[in-house]
Write an enzyme that holds these catalytic residues in place. Structure first.
Site, PDB file in Angstrom:
ATOM      1  N   ASP A  10     -42.367   4.153 -68.532  1.00 55.06           N
ATOM      2  CA  ASP A  10     -41.750   4.841 -67.389  1.00 55.06           C
ATOM      3  C   ASP A  10     -42.230   4.170 -66.111  1.00 55.06           C
ATOM      4  O   ASP A  10     -43.223   3.426 -66.119  1.00 55.06           O
ATOM      5  CB  ASP A  10     -42.148   6.328 -67.381  1.00 55.06           C
ATOM      6  CG  ASP A  10     -41.501   7.086 -66.226  1.00 55.06           C
ATOM      7  OD1 ASP A  10     -40.287   6.907 -65.996  1.00 55.06           O
ATOM      8  OD2 ASP A  10     -42.200   7.842 -65.519  1.00 55.06           O
ATOM      9  N   SER A  11     -41.529   4.473 -65.016  1.00 56.64           N
ATOM     10  CA  SER A  11     -41.954   3.933 -63.726  1.00 56.64           C
ATOM     11  C   SER A  11     -43.299   4.517 -63.305  1.00 56.64           C
ATOM     12  O   SER A  11     -43.956   3.953 -62.428  1.00 56.64           O
ATOM     13  CB  SER A  11     -40.908   4.280 -62.665  1.00 56.64           C
ATOM     14  OG  SER A  11     -40.801   5.685 -62.551  1.00 56.64           O
ATOM     15  N   TYR A  42     -38.593   4.070 -59.062  1.00 55.17           N
ATOM     16  CA  TYR A  42     -37.478   3.159 -59.350  1.00 55.17           C
ATOM     17  C   TYR A  42     -36.154   3.734 -58.807  1.00 55.17           C
ATOM     18  O   TYR A  42     -35.183   3.010 -58.630  1.00 55.17           O
ATOM     19  CB  TYR A  42     -37.313   2.988 -60.866  1.00 55.17           C
ATOM     20  CG  TYR A  42     -38.271   2.013 -61.531  1.00 55.17           C
ATOM     21  CD1 TYR A  42     -39.413   1.549 -60.895  1.00 55.17           C
ATOM     22  CD2 TYR A  42     -38.007   1.567 -62.824  1.00 55.17           C
ATOM     23  CE1 TYR A  42     -40.282   0.671 -61.531  1.00 55.17           C
ATOM     24  CE2 TYR A  42     -38.860   0.683 -63.467  1.00 55.17           C
ATOM     25  CZ  TYR A  42     -39.997   0.233 -62.825  1.00 55.17           C
ATOM     26  OH  TYR A  42     -40.843  -0.634 -63.467  1.00 55.17           O
ATOM     27  N   GLY A  43     -36.150   5.053 -58.631  1.00 52.27           N
ATOM     28  CA  GLY A  43     -34.894   5.769 -58.356  1.00 52.27           C
ATOM     29  C   GLY A  43     -34.105   5.288 -57.161  1.00 52.27           C
ATOM     30  O   GLY A  43     -32.896   5.457 -57.101  1.00 52.27           O
ATOM     31  N   CYS A  73     -37.400   6.829 -69.145  1.00 51.83           N
ATOM     32  CA  CYS A  73     -37.046   6.876 -67.729  1.00 51.83           C
ATOM     33  C   CYS A  73     -35.520   6.798 -67.648  1.00 51.83           C
ATOM     34  O   CYS A  73     -34.910   5.867 -68.187  1.00 51.83           O
ATOM     35  CB  CYS A  73     -37.680   5.675 -67.019  1.00 51.83           C
ATOM     36  SG  CYS A  73     -37.196   5.487 -65.305  1.00 51.83           S
ATOM     37  N   THR A  75     -33.642   6.428 -64.920  1.00 52.10           N
ATOM     38  CA  THR A  75     -33.176   5.404 -63.988  1.00 52.10           C
ATOM     39  C   THR A  75     -33.130   4.052 -64.701  1.00 52.10           C
ATOM     40  O   THR A  75     -32.142   3.319 -64.612  1.00 52.10           O
ATOM     41  CB  THR A  75     -34.139   5.330 -62.782  1.00 52.10           C
ATOM     42  OG1 THR A  75     -34.365   6.655 -62.315  1.00 52.10           O
ATOM     43  CG2 THR A  75     -33.575   4.476 -61.687  1.00 52.10           C
ATOM     44  N   GLU A 160     -45.568  11.890 -58.272  1.00 47.56           N
ATOM     45  CA  GLU A 160     -46.448  10.713 -58.261  1.00 47.56           C
ATOM     46  C   GLU A 160     -47.646  10.908 -57.331  1.00 47.56           C
ATOM     47  O   GLU A 160     -48.720  10.373 -57.563  1.00 47.56           O
ATOM     48  CB  GLU A 160     -45.673   9.458 -57.842  1.00 47.56           C
ATOM     49  CG  GLU A 160     -44.718   8.943 -58.913  1.00 47.56           C
ATOM     50  CD  GLU A 160     -45.423   8.418 -60.165  1.00 47.56           C
ATOM     51  OE1 GLU A 160     -46.414   7.687 -60.048  1.00 47.56           O
ATOM     52  OE2 GLU A 160     -44.963   8.762 -61.279  1.00 47.56           O
ATOM     53  N   CYS A 194     -34.426  13.462 -65.341  1.00 53.02           N
ATOM     54  CA  CYS A 194     -35.488  12.572 -64.878  1.00 53.02           C
ATOM     55  C   CYS A 194     -36.736  13.069 -65.573  1.00 53.02           C
ATOM     56  O   CYS A 194     -37.031  14.267 -65.551  1.00 53.02           O
ATOM     57  CB  CYS A 194     -35.644  12.663 -63.361  1.00 53.02           C
ATOM     58  SG  CYS A 194     -37.094  11.754 -62.761  1.00 53.02           S
ATOM     59  N   THR A 195     -37.455  12.150 -66.184  1.00 52.84           N
ATOM     60  CA  THR A 195     -38.584  12.586 -67.011  1.00 52.84           C
ATOM     61  C   THR A 195     -39.746  13.125 -66.179  1.00 52.84           C
ATOM     62  O   THR A 195     -40.658  13.734 -66.721  1.00 52.84           O
ATOM     63  CB  THR A 195     -39.049  11.426 -67.914  1.00 52.84           C
ATOM     64  OG1 THR A 195     -39.314  10.270 -67.101  1.00 52.84           O
ATOM     65  CG2 THR A 195     -37.998  11.103 -68.944  1.00 52.84           C
ATOM     66  N   HIS A 196     -39.706  12.902 -64.874  1.00 49.06           N
ATOM     67  CA  HIS A 196     -40.743  13.495 -64.019  1.00 49.06           C
ATOM     68  C   HIS A 196     -40.520  15.002 -63.817  1.00 49.06           C
ATOM     69  O   HIS A 196     -41.471  15.731 -63.530  1.00 49.06           O
ATOM     70  CB  HIS A 196     -40.725  12.848 -62.623  1.00 49.06           C
ATOM     71  CG  HIS A 196     -41.386  11.510 -62.526  1.00 49.06           C
ATOM     72  ND1 HIS A 196     -40.878  10.384 -63.123  1.00 49.06           N
ATOM     73  CD2 HIS A 196     -42.527  11.112 -61.892  1.00 49.06           C
ATOM     74  CE1 HIS A 196     -41.667   9.347 -62.834  1.00 49.06           C
ATOM     75  NE2 HIS A 196     -42.672   9.770 -62.098  1.00 49.06           N
TER      76      HIS A 196
HETATM   77  N1  DGL Z   1     -38.956   9.186 -64.624  1.00 50.21           N
HETATM   78  C1  DGL Z   1     -37.946   8.380 -63.992  1.00 50.21           C
HETATM   79  C2  DGL Z   1     -36.569   8.848 -64.436  1.00 50.21           C
HETATM   80  O1  DGL Z   1     -36.466   9.509 -65.457  1.00 50.21           O
HETATM   81  C3  DGL Z   1     -38.180   8.361 -62.516  1.00 50.21           C
HETATM   82  C4  DGL Z   1     -37.585   7.188 -61.874  1.00 50.21           C
HETATM   83  C5  DGL Z   1     -38.204   6.815 -60.568  1.00 50.21           C
HETATM   84  O2  DGL Z   1     -39.229   6.143 -60.604  1.00 50.21           O
HETATM   85  O3  DGL Z   1     -37.629   7.147 -59.519  1.00 50.21           O
HETATM   86  O4  DGL Z   1     -35.563   8.545 -63.826  1.00 50.21           O
END
Ligand code: DGL
Length: 275
Positions: A10-11, A42-43, A73, A75, A160, A194-196
């Site tokens: 993931d990012s 990354y978004g 992730c 994105t 983050e 989004c996994t966050h």
């Molecule tokens: N966890 C990432 C996702 O599912 C976040 C992407 C990001 O870094 O913006 O999209």
């Protein structure tokens, strides 16, 4: 014997929500988690950049002996997965596999929604890629689905920077939820694409009416991976099972350890790597 872990990428910290579910459903498997915390989020990045960064991460995980990589992730799944699967994999490691999170999520959403009114909360990258509406149409097995989306650019930085329990977090979450509820008053299913976002679920739930089902991806991706491994024993057989979970980050190992330990509810040891 050398370990052959499942690579989870993931990012940043978001993929930990997927790792947590994977550990539960595949106990004893070895995992190598990689967070590109130095370059998160990354978004808001372009297609080219997300593709370049994700490919670097996948190549790195292959070099660390991961025969299977889960891009945890959305994105990166939206912007890089297809190219990696179709263009890069045949050249760099045709025997390895790279899987994403969108297809399993979409199949689950299509199965769960009763009235076909679906809301997608994601990063700017995921939303503008239109991957969810496109894939939902493809995999809904004839069910008519109407999709509305809302980009939530502040949510990943909130996670983050560990600003989850703050008034600022509450302000942005409330605003984005109200926006998406306005876009379709009949929503019955909301996917946290989004996994966050599951790390924010306590606040999210406060603003979503109870009649709307909120779907998180960890469990969905884990269930699908288990099913995938049962259907593909040639991949499953390559994976080692000595219960080792390794954490690596492109940022400070200490920061990663502190935040990841909080999220996973156990002590995490990490090391720093360069992509
Ligand atoms: N966890 C990432 C996702 O599912 C976040 C992407 C990001 O870094 O913006 O999209």
């Amino acid at each position: 014997m050398k370990n052959s872990p499942i690579g989870v990428f993931d990012s940043g910290y978001g993929g930990l929500t997927v790792l947590k579910a994977l550990e539960k459903i595949l106990p004893g498997f070895d995992f190598l988690y990689l967070g590109d915390n130095a370059r998160t989020p990354y978004g808001t990045r372009s297609f080219e950049v997300v593709y370049e960064y994700t490919l670097q991460a996948v190549k790195y995980l292959f070099s660390r002996n991961c025969p299977l990589v889960v891009i945890a992730c959305n994105t990166a799944s939206a912007k890089a997965l297809r190219n990696i699967q179709q263009l890069d994999l045949p050249k760099i490691a045709p025997e390895n596999r790279v899987l994403g999170v969108i297809r399993p999520s979409v199949e689950k959403v299509a199965e769960i929604t009763k009235n076909g009114h679906v809301g997608v909360l994601g990063t700017v990258g995921t939303v503008t890629s239109n991957s969810y509406p496109i894939e939902l149409e493809k995999w809904s097995k004839g069910k008519v689905i109407s999709t509305v989306q809302e980009a939530c650019p502040m949510w990943v930085p909130i996670v983050e920077n560990n600003e989850i329990e703050t008034k600022g977090a509450e302000f942005f979450i409330k605003k984005n939820i109200q926006n998406i509820l306005q876009k379709d008053k009949d929503l019955d299913t909301l996917i946290l694409a989004c996994t966050h976002y599951p790390l924010l679920s306590k606040i999210i739930q406060k603003y979503v009416p109870e009649k709307i089902k909120i779907l998180e991806q960890g469990q969905i991706v884990a269930d699908k991976l288990l099913d995938y491994l049962q259907r593909h024993p040639e991949i499953g057989d390559k994976l080692t099972k000595s219960g080792n979970v390794i954490f690596q980050t492109t940022e400070s190992a200490e920061n990663f350890e502190n935040t990841a330990s909080l999220f996973l509810g156990r002590e995490v040891k990490a090391c720093n790597i360069h992509l």
